[in-house]
Each structure stands twice: as C-alpha cells, then as structure tokens.
Write a protein that holds these residues in place. Structure first.
Motif, PDB file in Angstrom:
ATOM      1  N   ALA A  48      56.074  52.452  44.354  1.00 50.80           N
ATOM      2  CA  ALA A  48      56.507  51.070  44.142  1.00 50.80           C
ATOM      3  C   ALA A  48      55.593  50.097  44.891  1.00 50.80           C
ATOM      4  N   TYR A  49      55.212  50.459  46.093  1.00 51.79           N
ATOM      5  CA  TYR A  49      54.301  49.626  46.883  1.00 51.79           C
ATOM      6  C   TYR A  49      52.937  49.528  46.205  1.00 51.79           C
ATOM      7  N   SER A  50      52.439  50.651  45.682  1.00 55.56           N
ATOM      8  CA  SER A  50      51.163  50.632  44.966  1.00 55.56           C
ATOM      9  C   SER A  50      51.264  49.833  43.675  1.00 55.56           C
ATOM     10  N   ALA A  51      52.400  49.916  43.009  1.00 57.94           N
ATOM     11  CA  ALA A  51      52.584  49.158  41.766  1.00 57.94           C
ATOM     12  C   ALA A  51      52.566  47.659  42.045  1.00 57.94           C
ATOM     13  N   LEU A  52      53.072  47.258  43.201  1.00 59.03           N
ATOM     14  CA  LEU A  52      53.036  45.846  43.565  1.00 59.03           C
ATOM     15  C   LEU A  52      51.601  45.344  43.637  1.00 59.03           C
ATOM     16  N   PHE A  53      50.700  46.179  44.149  1.00 61.52           N
ATOM     17  CA  PHE A  53      49.305  45.791  44.233  1.00 61.52           C
ATOM     18  C   PHE A  53      48.620  45.806  42.865  1.00 61.52           C
ATOM     19  N   ALA A  54      49.266  46.304  41.853  1.00 60.18           N
ATOM     20  CA  ALA A  54      48.733  46.227  40.497  1.00 60.18           C
ATOM     21  C   ALA A  54      49.370  45.079  39.727  1.00 60.18           C
ATOM     22  N   VAL A  55      50.602  44.742  40.027  1.00 60.78           N
ATOM     23  CA  VAL A  55      51.302  43.695  39.289  1.00 60.78           C
ATOM     24  C   VAL A  55      50.853  42.303  39.730  1.00 60.78           C
ATOM     25  N   VAL A  56      50.728  42.085  41.020  1.00 60.31           N
ATOM     26  CA  VAL A  56      50.338  40.760  41.511  1.00 60.31           C
ATOM     27  C   VAL A  56      48.968  40.342  40.970  1.00 60.31           C
ATOM     28  N   PRO A  57      47.933  41.193  40.994  1.00 63.51           N
ATOM     29  CA  PRO A  57      46.670  40.792  40.381  1.00 63.51           C
ATOM     30  C   PRO A  57      46.783  40.560  38.864  1.00 63.51           C
ATOM     31  N   ALA A  58      47.669  41.284  38.193  1.00 63.16           N
ATOM     32  CA  ALA A  58      47.865  41.047  36.760  1.00 63.16           C
ATOM     33  C   ALA A  58      48.430  39.646  36.532  1.00 63.16           C
TER      34      ALA A  58
END
Length: 159
Positions: free
Chosen positions: A58-68
């Motif tokens: 979930a933490y790693s996904a946050l770093f993919a969603v915010v740049p998107a």
C-alpha cells in the motif's frame, strides 16, 4: 444425580457425545475442498507476514498514485491552455463550490503555464513509483509463494 450417590443423570452423557460429533463435523468441513484451501492460504499468509507485506504494498502504491495524479494535472493544464476553457471550468466549479471560484482561476492559469514541466516531472516520478511498486509486489509474491528472489537488486530495478 442424587446427592447421596444414586444413579447418574442420563443427560450428562449427551454433552461428551455432542462434543465428539461436533468435532467430527468440524474436521470434515475443515479438511474438505474450498474450506481447506482458504485455511492453507490463511496459514501461508500469516507465516509470510502478509499483513506487513500488504502495508508495504500500500505504501509503494501511494508512490505510484501520487505521481499519476501529478501527470494528470500536467496533461489537464495542457488541455486547459485556452482562456475560454478555463473560464468555463471556473464557472462550472464555482457554481457547485462557490468558495473555490476566487482561487481556481489563478491555479488553472499556473497549471496551464507550467503544464509541460509538470507533465515531465509527473511522468518521471510515475515511472519511479510504478517500478518501486512492481519490485515490492515481486518480493511480496515471492515470500508468499515460498520462493526466494531469483534476481538480484540491479536486475529487479532495471527490468
């Protein structure tokens, strides 16, 4: 049972019998088909530290969603480069959320002015964030499946 030691109460024999039948039924259900599969998955998930892995994903996904989201803002700034489109959006959003109207036009103008830079930063950080998520997912699945990582850090990072 009588206090002086008479004949035993016949209902007391029902409890051990019911317990034994209940345990037999539980064993049959537990060892059969879908229930057994769910139990095996749950045990493996717990042994691999699945809760911690899920939190890391979930933490790693946050770093993919915010740049998107940053990339989408940059692209929307390019689409809203015309003054007419910006004014239409401001009037639409201002009609629904009146307190946002005074701050929305300057924000959209800045977004349109810096759309290229925002898009490039968004794309670069999205590639970094999505790559980190993919690496985390690979490691988590390897731990859950009981397999170690077959690739080194550099190979996982580049590919």
């Amino acid at each position: 049972m009588e206090p002086g030691g008479g004949a035993p109460d016949p209902q007391l024999g029902v409890l051990p019998s019911a317990r034994s039948r209940g345990l037999t039924w539980i064993a049959v259900v537990r060892d059969h088909g879908p229930v057994a599969l769910v139990l095996r998955i749950t045990v493996r998930y717990g042994r691999a530290g699945g809760g911690i892995l899920a939190g890391g994903l979930a933490y790693s996904a946050l770093f993919a969603v915010v740049p998107a989201i940053i990339l989408m803002l940059g692209l929307s700034g390019a689409l809203l480069s015309g003054a007419e489109a910006r004014d239409q959006l401001v009037s639409l959003v201002g009609g629904v959320f009146p307190p946002l109207e005074p701050i929305l036009l300057p924000a959209l103008e800045a977004l349109a002015r810096d759309a290229a830079t925002i898009s490039i930063v968004g794309l670069a950080t999205l590639a970094w964030g999505a790559g980190g998520f993919a690496r985390s997912l690979e490691v988590a699945l390897g731990l859950l499946m009981g397999e170690g990582s077959s690739r080194g850090f550099i190979a996982r990072t580049v590919i």
